[in-house]
Every structure is written in structure tokens, then in C-alpha cells.
Write a protein that holds these residues in place. Structure first.
Motif, PDB file in Angstrom:
ATOM      1  N   LYS A   1     -13.184   2.840  21.996  1.00  0.00           N
ATOM      2  CA  LYS A   1     -11.976   2.826  22.814  1.00  0.00           C
ATOM      3  C   LYS A   1     -12.269   2.196  24.172  1.00  0.00           C
TER       4      LYS A   1
ATOM      5  N   LEU B   1     -14.655   8.499  26.853  1.00  0.00           N
ATOM      6  CA  LEU B   1     -14.053   7.541  25.928  1.00  0.00           C
ATOM      7  C   LEU B   1     -14.574   7.739  24.514  1.00  0.00           C
TER       8      LEU B   1
ATOM      9  N   ARG C   1      -8.585  11.667  26.320  1.00  0.00           N
ATOM     10  CA  ARG C   1      -9.725  11.057  26.996  1.00  0.00           C
ATOM     11  C   ARG C   1      -9.982  11.592  28.408  1.00  0.00           C
TER      12      ARG C   1
ATOM     13  N   GLU D   1      -9.470   3.616  34.939  1.00  0.00           N
ATOM     14  CA  GLU D   1      -9.925   4.894  34.406  1.00  0.00           C
ATOM     15  C   GLU D   1     -11.394   5.175  34.696  1.00  0.00           C
TER      16      GLU D   1
ATOM     17  N   PRO E   1     -11.341   1.453  28.184  1.00  0.00           N
ATOM     18  CA  PRO E   1     -10.638   2.163  29.254  1.00  0.00           C
ATOM     19  C   PRO E   1      -9.390   1.418  29.692  1.00  0.00           C
TER      20      PRO E   1
END
Length: 210
Positions: free
Chosen positions: A170, A166, A199, A176, A172
Motif C-alpha cells: 500500500k 502501511l 492504516r 501521511e 501512502p
């Protein structure tokens, strides 16, 4: 003893094929609420609308059937369970890549690669779960290392992972984080062979022929 086995032991963990674990151990790892409990590691098994059509109870039933938990003599299983002492603390889904139908149409898995999607010799480690209360103890890192030895011992030609990195700030998206981080695969000896999205990575380790 191999490097990955040494790493697992140095972390103070015992990791076993999931068929050697009990159903209650799996329940403890997946908990009683949250994303892991809701998914029961069935996202990659059920593409499209099939996942949403299943209740949590049905997903849990399918996981136990796939792992063959409580059946130590079963010839196959679908993952690994980690223990600290007698406490079940983690899960890793690892088996032939063909066992995960959602991967077949994944841009992360096959984007930009000319790969045989039906090659049963390529395995994949697709999901990591650490039990609440035991995070930040290296559970996923130990499981990634153990997955290498497990896949190799079961005749895999290669093992892949599709981890997340990441960018700062940011968040998830749903689920994720359960694919694992890039660093745990790198530490287990995987090399980066693809970076299909900003990512996500494709990490792989190829095993030498005996």
C-alpha cells in the motif's frame, strides 16, 4: 537521566526546542522542494481551505512565528530540532493538542473517544521531517523519544501521536508519512489506545503526577 534522554544520546543526536534553532537551520531541514518544503508543517494548523489559500512563503513565515526560532528566551515554541554534530537534520512538531485545529474534526484523533477537545494538558506530536541525506539514521525515533521529555517538562498531562502503519504493497497518501510510524512511538513508551482506520493508530503516553 531518563530512558528517552539516554536513547537520544545513544543515537548521537542533540535535540533542542525549536526556538533555540536558527531560521536557516529550519530551512535546511525542510529543504527547497518536496512535500515537507511545500507544507512547512502547516497542514494541522490550517483546516479546510485555509491551507490551500497560503503560499509556501506564507507557510514558512507562519512556521517561524510559531517556533519563535532564533529566540532562545521565548517562553514557548512549537517543536524540536535535531542535530547530528552541527548539522540540523530533523524536525518534530509537538505542542498542546489544541494548537492543531485540524485535529478537532479528525476521525483519526477523536473517533470513538469521549475526549475533551479543549484539554490543554494533552499534547500531540503530529509531524516528523528528516532532512534529505540523513534518512535511515534514527532521526524520527530520537525525536519521538525527545518529544516525551519535552512535553513532560512543559507540564503536559499526556502526549499523543497518530502514526501510520502501511499494509504491504500500500502506498501512502499525501503527507501521511510525516505523522511518524507506529514503531517509533512504541519504542518511546507510547501505548496503542485506538485503531480508527486501517492504516492509522492513536498512540498515547500518560505522565504520572509529581
Amino acid at each position: 537521566m531518563g530512558t528517552n534522554q539516554e536513547a537520544t544520546k545513544s543515537a548521537g543526536m542533540r535535540i533542542v526546542p525549536a526556538n533555540q534553532a536558527g531560521s536557516a537551520d529550519l530551512e535546511m531541514v525542510f529543504g527547497s522542494r518536496g512535500t515537507a518544503w511545500d507544507c512547512q508543517c502547516q497542514w494541522f494548523q490550517n483546516p479546510g481551505k485555509a491551507f490551500d489559500a497560503l503560499s509556501v512563503q506564507e507557510r514558512a513565515h507562519d512556521l517561524r512565528a510559531q517556533t519563535r526560532c532564533g529566540r532562545p528566551d521565548a517562553p514557548s515554541t512549537s517543536g524540536l530540532v535535531a542535530y547530528l554534530g552541527d548539522e540540523p537534520v530533523g524536525w518534530c512538531a509537538v505542542e498542546p493538542r489544541t494548537a492543531y485545529p485540524r485535529l478537532r474534526t479528525s476521525r483519526v484523533t477523536f473517533g470513538g473517544r469521549d475526549e475533551d477537545k479543549d484539554d490543554v494538558g494533552v499534547w500531540a506530536a503530529v509531524c516528523f521531517v528528516t532532512r534529505t541525506g540523513f534518512r535511515r539514521r534514527g532521526v524520527s525515533r530520537a525525536l519521538a523519544a525527545a518529544a516525551v521529555d519535552f512535553a513532560r517538562s512543559r507540564g503536559a498531562r499526556a502526549l499523543e501521536g497518530y502514526p501510520l502503519l502501511l499494509p504491504a504493497g500500500k502506498a501512502p497518501m499525501w503527507g501521511e508519512l510525516y505523522v511518524g510510524s507506529r514503531s517509533i512511538f512504541a519504542d518511546a513508551g507510547f501505548r496503542e489506545i485506538g485503531h480508527p482506520t486501517p492504516r492509522r493508530f492513536v498512540m498515547r503516553i500518560d505522565f504520572e503526577k509529581p
